[in-house]
Write a protein that holds these residues in place. Structure first.
Motif, PDB file in Angstrom:
ATOM      1  N   ASP A 146      -4.731  41.610  99.608  1.00  0.00           N
ATOM      2  CA  ASP A 146      -4.220  41.002 100.822  1.00  0.00           C
ATOM      3  C   ASP A 146      -3.700  42.347 101.579  1.00  0.00           C
ATOM      4  OD1 ASP A 146      -4.547  38.261 100.312  1.00  0.00           O
ATOM      5  OD2 ASP A 146      -2.695  38.085  99.215  1.00  0.00           O
ATOM      6  N   THR A 147      -3.538  42.120 102.635  1.00  0.00           N
ATOM      7  CA  THR A 147      -2.911  43.101 103.475  1.00  0.00           C
ATOM      8  C   THR A 147      -1.650  42.634 104.085  1.00  0.00           C
ATOM      9  OG1 THR A 147      -5.057  43.808 104.156  1.00  0.00           O
ATOM     10  CG2 THR A 147      -3.380  44.650 105.569  1.00  0.00           C
ATOM     11  N   ILE A 159       1.088  49.690 107.103  1.00  0.00           N
ATOM     12  CA  ILE A 159       0.125  48.668 106.912  1.00  0.00           C
ATOM     13  C   ILE A 159      -0.478  48.791 105.452  1.00  0.00           C
ATOM     14  CG2 ILE A 159      -2.164  47.221 107.234  1.00  0.00           C
ATOM     15  CD1 ILE A 159      -1.294  47.806 110.093  1.00  0.00           C
ATOM     16  N   ARG A 210      -2.478  47.467 101.679  1.00  0.00           N
ATOM     17  CA  ARG A 210      -3.229  46.886 100.938  1.00  0.00           C
ATOM     18  C   ARG A 210      -2.779  46.581  99.737  1.00  0.00           C
ATOM     19  NH1 ARG A 210      -7.769  49.483 101.278  1.00  0.00           N
ATOM     20  NH2 ARG A 210      -8.546  48.676 102.985  1.00  0.00           N
ATOM     21  N   TYR A 264       2.220  43.953 106.365  1.00  0.00           N
ATOM     22  CA  TYR A 264       2.938  44.926 107.245  1.00  0.00           C
ATOM     23  C   TYR A 264       4.211  44.979 107.026  1.00  0.00           C
ATOM     24  CZ  TYR A 264       4.727  46.271 111.947  1.00  0.00           C
ATOM     25  OH  TYR A 264       5.614  46.851 112.901  1.00  0.00           O
ATOM     26  N   SER A 271      -1.257  57.150 104.991  1.00  0.00           N
ATOM     27  CA  SER A 271      -2.466  56.787 104.762  1.00  0.00           C
ATOM     28  C   SER A 271      -3.474  57.950 104.397  1.00  0.00           C
ATOM     29  CB  SER A 271      -3.110  55.731 105.718  1.00  0.00           C
ATOM     30  OG  SER A 271      -3.102  56.395 107.170  1.00  0.00           O
ATOM     31  N   LYS A 293       2.188  38.693 105.699  1.00  0.00           N
ATOM     32  CA  LYS A 293       0.745  39.022 105.644  1.00  0.00           C
ATOM     33  C   LYS A 293      -0.126  38.770 106.786  1.00  0.00           C
ATOM     34  CE  LYS A 293      -3.275  36.750 103.238  1.00  0.00           C
ATOM     35  NZ  LYS A 293      -3.280  35.658 102.339  1.00  0.00           N
TER      36      LYS A 293
END
Length: 701
Positions: free
Chosen positions: A151-152, A210, A212, A154, A190, A132
């Motif tokens: 929350d994000t 990355i 979300r 990786y 993305s 996170k």
């Protein structure tokens, strides 16, 4: 994506790809295991709480209890007037008990197949660690089950994506075989409307992302799939509920009729004991369809799942069988998919090299397959983009402008797009139109291609020919739908000439050219206002309102989270043509239910003629015993044994479904009456007579 530049700082040691790999176990439930589970669940369903959910079989369940009491102590319901009453009562009890067991087994077997799929999915839901990204840009490893919406995280090559989400940075290949069964990796990036959605439990196999998070714990896509395929959220469909009510009413009618029989029997001096009355009631009520109704509905959901489609409810599957109108996008559904640049047609005295250069400039920021194919074609003609990309600005395509391009240094604007849109753009810059543009436009359109005009400021340089190929066999499939009474409507952003060529080649009933996303919902509402049921596919966020409005909305698995939430089905293979298969499955579900209902009602006629004449033997109704059954007891037992055995014989048909044929409603009705109506009358006469001969030979009566 440059790892050094974009990777957040970590409080802990640097994560090494491959340290935490998901140990997935492909659940392979054997046929033997499936039957063992179904047999176990069959006895669990004998509890009163489970039995009462099916009114017809609950009546049989109560009858079994009563005849069991009569077997243990025959005089409890009155004086014993026949020989071997205890043996007869016991045989009736066993037969009724088997009838309940067979009905429970049919439902348990159908549910077991869904549970087996759920187990396979559940094995992919292994808890993993999630990296996170916190507010200051550092990484903290936490259990994936603690992640929540917003929350994000990786992820890098080798990681398991911890939860459903949207890619907000990066490009990577993802292995989605855990949910789709397809081993080929899928590119996720993305900013893409259809390739940014990722699913928890899938594995990233290259680069880094990355993400979300878009779902809370326990509410992810795989969690919903597990609930759906194992039947935890299955509710009866409107047709199923209506049929259940009809069967319950008929059962009450027969119950009333049977309860009045003792009075008539007493009047004609032919008393009937409680066991014969219960046997008569069970033989006359529609136990066949009552025992198989739930199995048919569950199997319909299972057939959809076998096509790698997740339906949010049986209501959606059933509705697909009543669909009147299919709304289909041209690209990817009717045609093979991505349109590719085939040729440049220069006009206004410009050379091939000039249009190639402007087409390249207008497409340099276009990352779609279509845009990339234009770049490749331009480079074949020697076109080069010598300008520093940092000094240029990409202009994205939008449904309103219907064009895209690049703003170049010095105030130059390179654009490509629909011919009408480019004409308007050039006029707004005080440019002039020429007849050559319309000639090139018509030339491409008449070949079934899509023409894109290319301009620089107020000067049109020519037309790009985008080639579109109709999928093989699609015309025949539309013919089948037409014979079933389903109308097809093609939506496309192409001009009318191109749309007409594709529509004619594909065989659709209607097309709407130069369509915008808003047109989809307009068409759906128009059709629904005429009393029709509508189905459509979609994958983008702009498709969500139309998917929600449609009676059956099918979202692509590669689509956005908004599209998946709005739809009532998700295609894991992201194949828009599955919509045609879904309609076929829905119709097969309705046909199977109708066929077995017809067969069940027809059975009652034969059982009626088998039992009633012989139980009124004292009333001189022997002449009606044209089947020449041996005795009242053998007639009752024969009818009950047939009534019990026909359920397991029909289980394969209930689970597999009646073979689907593209026929009209009237043709299907005639076929059902001929095969299942006539067959439902004849079969019991033959079977009951054979059983009567057998039990007489064995000496059971």
């Amino acid at each position: 994506m440059n790892s050094a530049a974009t990777t957040p700082r970590s409080k802990s040691s640097r994560f090494r790809p491959g340290d935490r790999r998901l140990k997935r176990r492909k659940s392979r439930v054997s046929t033997k295991g499936l039957y063992i589970r179904a047999i176990r669940d069959t006895f669990i369903k004998l509890s009163p709480q489970s039995a009462i959910k099916n009114p017809i079989m609950f009546l049989v369940w109560l009858g079994t209890i009563i005849t069991l009491v009569a077997t243990i102590y025959p005089p409890i319901f009155g004086p014993v007037t026949q020989k071997n009453s205890q043996l007869f009562n016991g045989l009736v009890t066993i037969t009724l008990f088997l009838t309940v067991l067979f009905a429970n087994f049919a439902e348990a077997l159908a549910q077991g197949r869904g549970k087996a799929q759920a187990d396979a999915l559940r094995s992919t839901r292994t808890e993993t660690s999630a990296k996170k990204i916190v507010v200051d840009g550092t990484i903290t490893e936490i259990p994936s089950t603690t992640l929540k919406t917003g929350d994000t995280v990786y992820v890098v090559a080798g990681d398991i994506i911890p939860a459903d989400g949207e890619v907000i940075l990066g490009v990577a290949s993802v292995d989605e075989s855990a949910i789709t069964g397809e081993s080929a990796p899928v590119l996720k990036e993305s900013g893409s409307d259809v390739a940014s959605s990722v699913t928890g439990g899938t594995r990233i196999i290259s680069d880094e992302l990355i993400i979300r998070i878009t779902t809370d714990p326990g509410k992810g896509f795989i969690d919903r799939m597990i609930d759906l395929v194992e039947g935890a959220e299955r509710t009866k469909t409107p047709n199923e509920m209506a049929l259940t009510i009809l069967l319950a009413v008929l059962t009450l009618v027969f119950l009333f009729v049977v309860t009045t029989l003792p009075a008539f029997a007493y009047y004609v001096n032919s008393p009937i004991n409680i066991t014969v009355l219960i046997a008569l009631l069970v033989a006359l009520i529609p136990t066949t369809i009552g025992g198989l109704l739930n199995a048919i509905g569950i199997a319909g959901m299972d057939r959809v799942a076998q096509f790698n489609i997740i339906a949010t409810s049986g209501r959606a599957v059933e509705a697909s069988g009543d669909i009147n109108t299919l709304i289909l996008d041209k690209t990817g559904t009717i045609t093979l998919g991505n349109r590719l640049a085939e040729a440049f047609i220069p006009i206004n005295g410009h050379s091939m090299a000039e249009i190639a250069n402007i087409a390249l400039a207008a497409s340099i920021f276009d990352d779609t397959p279509e845009g990339k194919s234009i770049v490749r074609l331009a480079e074949k003609f020697g076109a080069k983009f010598d300008i520093d990309r940092k000094q240029a600005q990409g202009v994205e395509f939008s449904a309103k402008t219907r064009m895209s391009g690049t703003n170049l240094p010095g105030g130059y604007e390179a654009r490509k797009g629909a011919v009408g849109a480019i004409k308007s753009f050039v006029r707004s810059r005080h440019g002039k139109e020429t007849p050559e543009l319309d000639t090139a436009y018509e030339e491409v359109s008449h070949h079934g291609g899509t023409p894109l005009a290319v301009c620089l400021n107020n000067e049109i340089y020519g037309v790009i020919y985008l080639k579109d190929i109709v999928k093989p066999g699609i015309h025949e499939r539309f013919d089948q739908l037409r014979r079933m009474g389903v109308r097809t409507v093609m939506l496309t952003g192409d001009n009318r000439i191109t749309a007409a060529v594709i529509a004619r080649e594909a065989g659709v009933d209607e097309f709407i050219a130069e369509a915008t996303p808003e047109d989809k919902i307009t068409v759906i509402k128009r059709e629904q206002a005429e009393g029709k049921l509508v189905a459509m596919t979609g994958d983008g966020t702009n498709d969500a309102p139309a998917l929600a409005q449609a009676n059956v909305g099918v979202a692509m698995n590669t689509g956005t989270q908004a599209a998946k939430e709005a739809a009532n089905m998700v295609d894991l293979d992201s194949d828009p043509t599955k919509l045609i298969d879904i309609v076929s499955i829905g119709k097969q579900l309705l046909i199977t239910r109708g066929a077995l209902t017809t067969f069940s009602f027809a059975n009652d006629i034969a059982k009626y003629f088998a039992i009633l004449p012989v139980i009124f033997v004292a009333a001189n109704l022997e002449s009606l015993n044209f089947m020449k059954l041996n005795s009242a007891n053998s007639a009752v037992l024969s009818a009950l044994i047939y009534n019990a055995l026909i359920i397991p014989f029909l289980i394969p048909l209930a689970l597999k479904g009646v073979k689907f044929r593209p026929l009209s409603a009237n043709q299907l009705l005639q076929r059902n009456i001929l095969i299942y109506g006539f067959g439902g009358v004849i079969t019991p006469f033959i079977a009951i007579k054979l059983i009567d001969v057998l039990i007489t030979f064995v000496g059971l009566t």
